[in-house]
Scaffold this active site. Structure first.
Site, PDB file in Angstrom:
ATOM      1  N   SER A  99       0.831  -1.209   0.000  1.00  0.00           N
ATOM      2  CA  SER A  99       0.000   0.000   0.000  1.00  0.00           C
ATOM      3  C   SER A  99       0.865   1.259   0.000  1.00  0.00           C
ATOM      4  O   SER A  99       1.590   1.514  -0.942  1.00  0.00           O
ATOM      5  CB  SER A  99      -0.973  -0.021   1.180  1.00  0.00           C
ATOM      6  OG  SER A  99      -1.853   1.074   1.141  1.00  0.00           O
ATOM      7  N   ASP A 243      -3.703   6.288  -3.024  1.00  0.00           N
ATOM      8  CA  ASP A 243      -2.560   5.732  -2.291  1.00  0.00           C
ATOM      9  C   ASP A 243      -1.811   4.754  -3.194  1.00  0.00           C
ATOM     10  O   ASP A 243      -2.134   4.611  -4.378  1.00  0.00           O
ATOM     11  CB  ASP A 243      -3.006   5.093  -0.973  1.00  0.00           C
ATOM     12  CG  ASP A 243      -3.881   3.863  -1.155  1.00  0.00           C
ATOM     13  OD1 ASP A 243      -4.394   3.651  -2.277  1.00  0.00           O
ATOM     14  OD2 ASP A 243      -4.055   3.105  -0.175  1.00  0.00           O
ATOM     15  N   ASP A 245      -1.485   1.489  -3.692  1.00  0.00           N
ATOM     16  CA  ASP A 245      -2.144   0.403  -4.422  1.00  0.00           C
ATOM     17  C   ASP A 245      -3.506   0.831  -4.960  1.00  0.00           C
ATOM     18  O   ASP A 245      -4.274   0.015  -5.463  1.00  0.00           O
ATOM     19  CB  ASP A 245      -2.264  -0.857  -3.562  1.00  0.00           C
ATOM     20  CG  ASP A 245      -3.029  -0.640  -2.264  1.00  0.00           C
ATOM     21  OD1 ASP A 245      -3.105   0.510  -1.786  1.00  0.00           O
ATOM     22  OD2 ASP A 245      -3.545  -1.629  -1.704  1.00  0.00           O
ATOM     23  N   ASP A 247      -6.358   1.687  -3.771  1.00  0.00           N
ATOM     24  CA  ASP A 247      -7.667   1.246  -3.276  1.00  0.00           C
ATOM     25  C   ASP A 247      -8.340   2.333  -2.428  1.00  0.00           C
ATOM     26  O   ASP A 247      -9.513   2.225  -2.094  1.00  0.00           O
ATOM     27  CB  ASP A 247      -7.572  -0.072  -2.500  1.00  0.00           C
ATOM     28  CG  ASP A 247      -6.696   0.001  -1.256  1.00  0.00           C
ATOM     29  OD1 ASP A 247      -5.962   1.001  -1.098  1.00  0.00           O
ATOM     30  OD2 ASP A 247      -6.729  -0.943  -0.451  1.00  0.00           O
TER      31      ASP A 247
END
Length: 454
Positions: A99, A243, A245, A247
């Protein structure tokens, strides 16, 4: 000696420094353990742009295939694109990402078929036990006929699915600045936004897992400074930050002012309720703004309050049949997306809402942003339980004040509330406070911080 995975396997995922805490041989064991615990005959795997991601992802695939399981690799993707693949293909999935963590970290977010979460109480503890045992004994024996490893591109299908869930046909032209933070938003945004009446101003779309421009965590105000300035310089209608990743999504208005995730939760909740005929359950965690349950009720819905954390939200979504859920951390969950979180779908809702009327974003979100919040304030403490007990003692028995301990301690009065909860991983207490005006919020915030840090 068995590997000690206590620092690597977290409540919801696997996350640690590569190669100090884990490496490709360990990833291979995780692949074998994952398919054993999920009892899968086939799985899907994706990865982000970190330098270590392709190797770890392929090692996991080898471990799974050696147990006779067929593996579909979708390659570079966002976490919600992996959830899409898990849902659409009805396969358990694994996403290689850390992340917003720094470049030396990597991790695995795992789910069962249909993007159902794998967390500490839903398979992750068993996966950890197997990997610890096998790291000592040398791993499970490969089966006589290994599974296949094939590649599949899901980006176009993922984009089409998201766009089928939001009516974007009548939006006016908008200028939008998107800061991908050198993360996976740079991969997904061009395809998802293609053909919409948007003037896209891209920032940091180059995939680079070393994050050369800023940390890919838009909840930290330092990481959206570039976006805020660019929105003002470009006279854009809004700015969106993702962010690492991709999501989670974070929004700033036409002035570059941050729009609180609670206001986005309330806005999207009102739209989802309208889509479902003014009926439905909306999940919100206990530190979202008072605005959220108010807006939900005003739009005919039923708000349900939960603990903080995506496994709790997803479990409650499944249990209650909720149509939408939102968190203060800019995670947004949709029934139409297998109860999984997708910042991209939330971003499309914001674009549709803004583009469907003539006013600016600041005016649109004002109706969803009714109170003054402190944001999350972390304090390092020697004894979490002792400080929580001190706060409870200070407020218990006060007239007109209610206490509850669903997640840490929440104290509520007529004009304000606060929650203090311990971190699971660090010696921290996290304070969130909200009130009807700035002066009251500041007074409550400072009182509670005085006790926490006293």
């Amino acid at each position: 000696m068995a590997a000690d995975l206590s620092q690597l396997v977290k409540a919801y995922d696997v996350r640690g420094v590569v190669p100090d805490q884990w490496d490709e041989p360990l990833a291979e064991l995780f692949g074998a353990a994952f398919v054993q615990v999920t009892d899968a005959s086939a799985i899907v795997i994706g990865h982000d742009m970190r330098p270590s991601s392709p190797g770890l992802s392929r090692a996991f695939a080898r471990g799974a295939a050696a147990q006779g399981v067929d593996v579909t690799e979708i390659g570079l993707c966002s976490t919600d694109q992996l959830y899409y693949a898990s849902g659409a293909l009805n396969l358990p999935g694994a996403m290689f990402t850390a992340s917003h963590n720094p470049a030396q970290y990597n991790g695995i977010k795992m789910c069962r078929a249909g993007a159902a979460p794998v967390g500490q109480d839903s398979g992750l503890a068993e996966i950890r036990e197997l990997v610890e045992r096998w790291s000592e004994s040398g791993g499970p024996e490969p089966v006589a006929t290994p599974g296949t490893i094939t590649q599949r591109d899901t980006l176009e299908d993922y984009s089409a699915h998201l766009r089928s869930l939001v009516d974007l046909t009548s939006i006016r032209p908008l200028k939008v600045v998107v800061d991908a933070g050198n993360g996976m938003g740079g991969h997904t945004v061009p395809t998802v936004f293609a053909g919409l009446p948007l003037t896209l101003v891209p920032m940091y779309f180059e995939l680079d897992g070393t994050f050369p421009n800023h940390e890919a965590n838009p909840l930290d105000p330092a990481n959206i400074v570039d976006l805020q300035k660019r929105v003002r310089d470009e006279s854009a209608d809004l700015g969106i930050a993702f962010d690492g990743d991709a999501d989670r999504c974070f929004v700033v208005d036409e002035h570059g002012a941050p729009v609180s995730p609670s206001a986005i939760t309330a806005l999207v909740a009102s739209r989802e309720l309208a889509k479902h005929g003014g009926k439905g359950t909306i999940i919100h965690n206990l530190i979202t703004s008072w605005s959220v349950p108010e807006v939900v009720r005003e739009n005919g819905g039923t708000p349900v309050r939960t603990r903080v954390g995506h496994s709790f939200i997803k479990a409650e979504m499944a249990k209650s049949g909720a149509i939408f859920g939102g968190e203060h951390s800019a995670h947004y969950y949709f029934k139409d997306f297998w109860n999984a979180d997708t910042g991209m779908l939330a971003a499309l809702h914001v674009l549709a809402a803004l583009g469907g009327q003539e006013g600016p974003l600041s005016g649109l979100v004002a109706q969803y942003d009714r109170y003054t919040g402190s944001g999350e304030i972390n304090s390092t403490v020697a004894d979490q339980a002792d400080r929580l007990a001190a706060i409870k003692a200070a407020y218990e028995g006060q007239a007109g004040v209610e206490l509850d301990e669903l997640d840490g301690l929440t104290v509520t009065a007529a004009d304000w509330w606060f929650n203090v909860r311990p971190s699971n991983t660090e010696p921290l207490l996290r304070l969130n406070a909200e009130a009807r005006d700035e002066a009251t919020m500041a007074k409550v915030r400072d009182e509670v911080l005085g006790i926490i840090r006293g």
